[in-house]
Design an enzyme around this catalytic site. Structure first.
Site, mmCIF file in Angstrom:
data_model
loop_
_atom_site.group_PDB
_atom_site.id
_atom_site.type_symbol
_atom_site.label_atom_id
_atom_site.label_comp_id
_atom_site.label_asym_id
_atom_site.label_seq_id
_atom_site.Cartn_x
_atom_site.Cartn_y
_atom_site.Cartn_z
ATOM 1 N N ARG A 31 -7.499 0.337 -6.679
ATOM 2 C CA ARG A 31 -7.489 1.467 -5.745
ATOM 3 C C ARG A 31 -7.544 2.770 -6.557
ATOM 4 N NH1 ARG A 31 -4.152 1.277 -0.588
ATOM 5 N NH2 ARG A 31 -6.015 2.406 0.001
ATOM 6 N N ASN A 64 -5.308 12.747 0.692
ATOM 7 C CA ASN A 64 -4.415 11.873 1.475
ATOM 8 C C ASN A 64 -5.290 11.100 2.469
ATOM 9 O OD1 ASN A 64 -1.730 10.936 2.131
ATOM 10 N ND2 ASN A 64 -1.948 12.018 4.062
ATOM 11 N N LYS A 65 -4.652 10.230 3.226
ATOM 12 C CA LYS A 65 -5.377 9.340 4.141
ATOM 13 C C LYS A 65 -6.426 10.095 4.949
ATOM 14 C CE LYS A 65 -5.207 5.791 4.473
ATOM 15 N NZ LYS A 65 -6.217 4.947 3.762
ATOM 16 N N ASP A 124 -1.890 11.123 -1.897
ATOM 17 C CA ASP A 124 -2.273 10.080 -2.864
ATOM 18 C C ASP A 124 -2.592 10.666 -4.219
ATOM 19 O OD1 ASP A 124 -2.686 8.784 -0.127
ATOM 20 O OD2 ASP A 124 -2.719 7.133 -1.563
ATOM 21 N N GLN A 151 -2.350 2.376 10.023
ATOM 22 C CA GLN A 151 -1.041 2.407 9.352
ATOM 23 C C GLN A 151 -0.003 3.153 10.191
ATOM 24 O OE1 GLN A 151 -3.976 2.957 7.876
ATOM 25 N NE2 GLN A 151 -3.978 2.436 5.713
ATOM 26 N N ARG A 183 0.851 -1.201 0.000
ATOM 27 C CA ARG A 183 0.000 0.000 0.000
ATOM 28 C C ARG A 183 0.880 1.242 0.000
ATOM 29 N NH1 ARG A 183 1.858 1.575 4.064
ATOM 30 N NH2 ARG A 183 0.786 3.556 3.842
ATOM 31 N N GLY A 184 0.218 2.418 -0.080
ATOM 32 C CA GLY A 184 0.953 3.676 -0.183
ATOM 33 C C GLY A 184 1.048 4.025 -1.661
ATOM 34 N N ALA A 185 0.724 5.271 -2.013
ATOM 35 C CA ALA A 185 0.558 5.618 -3.433
ATOM 36 C C ALA A 185 1.765 5.252 -4.313
ATOM 37 C CB ALA A 185 0.201 7.095 -3.561
HETATM 38 O O1 MRU Z 1 -4.632 3.381 2.156
HETATM 39 P P1 MRU Z 1 -3.137 3.527 2.130
HETATM 40 O O2 MRU Z 1 -2.467 2.921 3.309
HETATM 41 O O3 MRU Z 1 -2.543 3.091 0.820
HETATM 42 O O4 MRU Z 1 -2.933 5.090 2.226
HETATM 43 C C1 MRU Z 1 -1.647 5.624 2.182
HETATM 44 C C2 MRU Z 1 -1.600 7.067 2.408
HETATM 45 O O5 MRU Z 1 -2.608 7.736 2.489
HETATM 46 C C3 MRU Z 1 -0.279 7.699 2.422
HETATM 47 O O6 MRU Z 1 -0.311 8.815 3.236
HETATM 48 C C4 MRU Z 1 0.016 8.110 1.003
HETATM 49 O O7 MRU Z 1 0.025 7.079 0.096
HETATM 50 C C5 MRU Z 1 1.109 9.020 0.880
HETATM 51 S S1 MRU Z 1 2.747 8.635 0.676
HETATM 52 C C6 MRU Z 1 3.367 7.302 0.595
#
Ligand code: MRU
Length: 349
Positions: free
Chosen positions: A93, A249-250, A239, A198, A50-52
């Protein structure tokens, strides 16, 4: 000084990918070898990876892997099968821009011409290139961002934005780690980041590895610490960033940004330019992933609420007026964001 990637979240082994299963952290360090695109697609959906930026990289490897397994040597047939693979990867996603940038690059390579064998090799090469570029972008942006962190700062960060989330050095967490490497004495507040934790599970794990002192707080404690003057800046990842600087973002990021403004605290967003989507005029056009209600009614499989309705938007949008600066691998963008984003020449697709 050569920087180490703390935990490589993705490795390409030539005919398969290797990821660390992020759903098992911090209790167990389990690595998964994924030999077909379907298992990578499931790993993305289930947030094992996970993570963009990391989703973009692993999505590219999934397409390369899928292509390697297509048996047809007839170009049109091959491309038809590849389209199915690409649409599976794209359906997972919707918010992370990096995934769609990576998919576009892979599609262009596939359609550029040549025989099937050559296309397969070109797709693997392109995925490896995307990976290297994302890693390098996070290395550079960490350096730019670290200049904003003063010695003695306490930084509040949200979700997880380290090596795990980026297949590189990290975005917001990369900045924090770089500041430490430069000898700055810093401390971090880590928000737990409900519903999937997370922050509590992954950011704490990464910060412990590098020995940066931190305090874990629940999401709802952020205002308390900000109002007491205990937070010097907020540093988050992204994201998807629209052309005007509005940032998805999250979930919970918007709340933090409003609180930061109310308390006169700088609010920084760190992201590679692959997260920027100049085709979207503003944040209200960013697609927001809606996840299962069960992630809210349960914590790690244990029910905490009675049978009830629950909402679960995975991201929110912070309007650019709350953002002090956006840090990318090209430098630091401040208001007016539209001009900075154009200046940095972010491609439209
Ligand atoms: O749902 P996730 O865990 O993939 O969300 C991740 C985030 O929101 C991070 O803050 C984002 O991807 C930014 S940087 C890596």
């Amino acid at each position: 000084m050569k920087r180490e990637i703390i935990t490589p979240s993705i490795e390409w082994l030539g005919d398969r990918g290797r990821i660390i299963d992020q759903t098992r952290l911090p209790q167990e360090e389990v690595y998964l070898e994924l030999g077909d695109y379907q298992s990578i697609a499931s790993a993305i959906t289930e947030l094992k990876i996970r993570g963009a930026p990391a989703i973009g990289v692993v999505g590219a490897y999934a397409i390369a892997l899928g292509a390697l397994k297509i048996e047809s040597a007839v170009r049109d047939e091959f491309l038809e099968k590849l389209r199915v693979i690409i649409s599976t990867i794209a359906s997972n996603r919707p918010t992370a821009r990096n995934l769609f940038r990576a998919i576009d690059r892979m599609r262009q390579v596939a359609e550029a011409g040549g025989e099937v064998k050559q296309i397969k090799t070109a797709l693997v090469d392109e995925a490896v290139k995307i990976h290297a570029e994302e890693a390098e972008a996070t290395r550079k942006l960490s350096q730019f961002g670290a200049e904003l962190i003063k010695d003695g700062f306490t930084i509040l960060t949200h979700c997880n934005t380290g090596s795990l989330a980026t297949a590189g050095y990290g975005t917001a967490l990369g900045v924090i780690m770089r500041a430490k490497e430069l000898g700055k004495k810093i401390k971090v507040f880590v928000t737990e980041t409900r519903p999937l934790l997370q922050g509590a599970r992954l950011t704490t794990w990464e910060l412990k590895k590098v020995g940066i002192p931190f305090t874990l707080i629940t999401d709802s404690m952020a205002g308390y610490f900000m109002s007491r003057g205990e937070v010097d800046c907020v540093m988050v990842g992204a994201d998807r960033i629209a052309a005007n600087g509005d940032t998805a973002n999250k979930i919970g990021t918007y709340t933090l940004a409003v609180l930061a403004k109310e308390n006169g605290i700088p609010f920084y967003v760190a992201a590679p330019t692959t997260t920027i989507d100049p085709s979207l005029f503003a944040g209200n056009e960013i697609p927001i992933e809606q996840r299962s209600a069960e992630e809210v009614t349960h914590i790690q499989g244990v029910r905490i609420a009675p049978e009830c309705e629950a909402a679960n938007p995975a991201f929110d949008v912070t309007p650019q007026r709350y953002i002090t600066a956006i840090i990318t691998e090209k430098g630091i963008i401040r208001e007016p964001y539209g001009e900075g984003i154009k200046r940095d020449n972010v491609p439209r697709q």
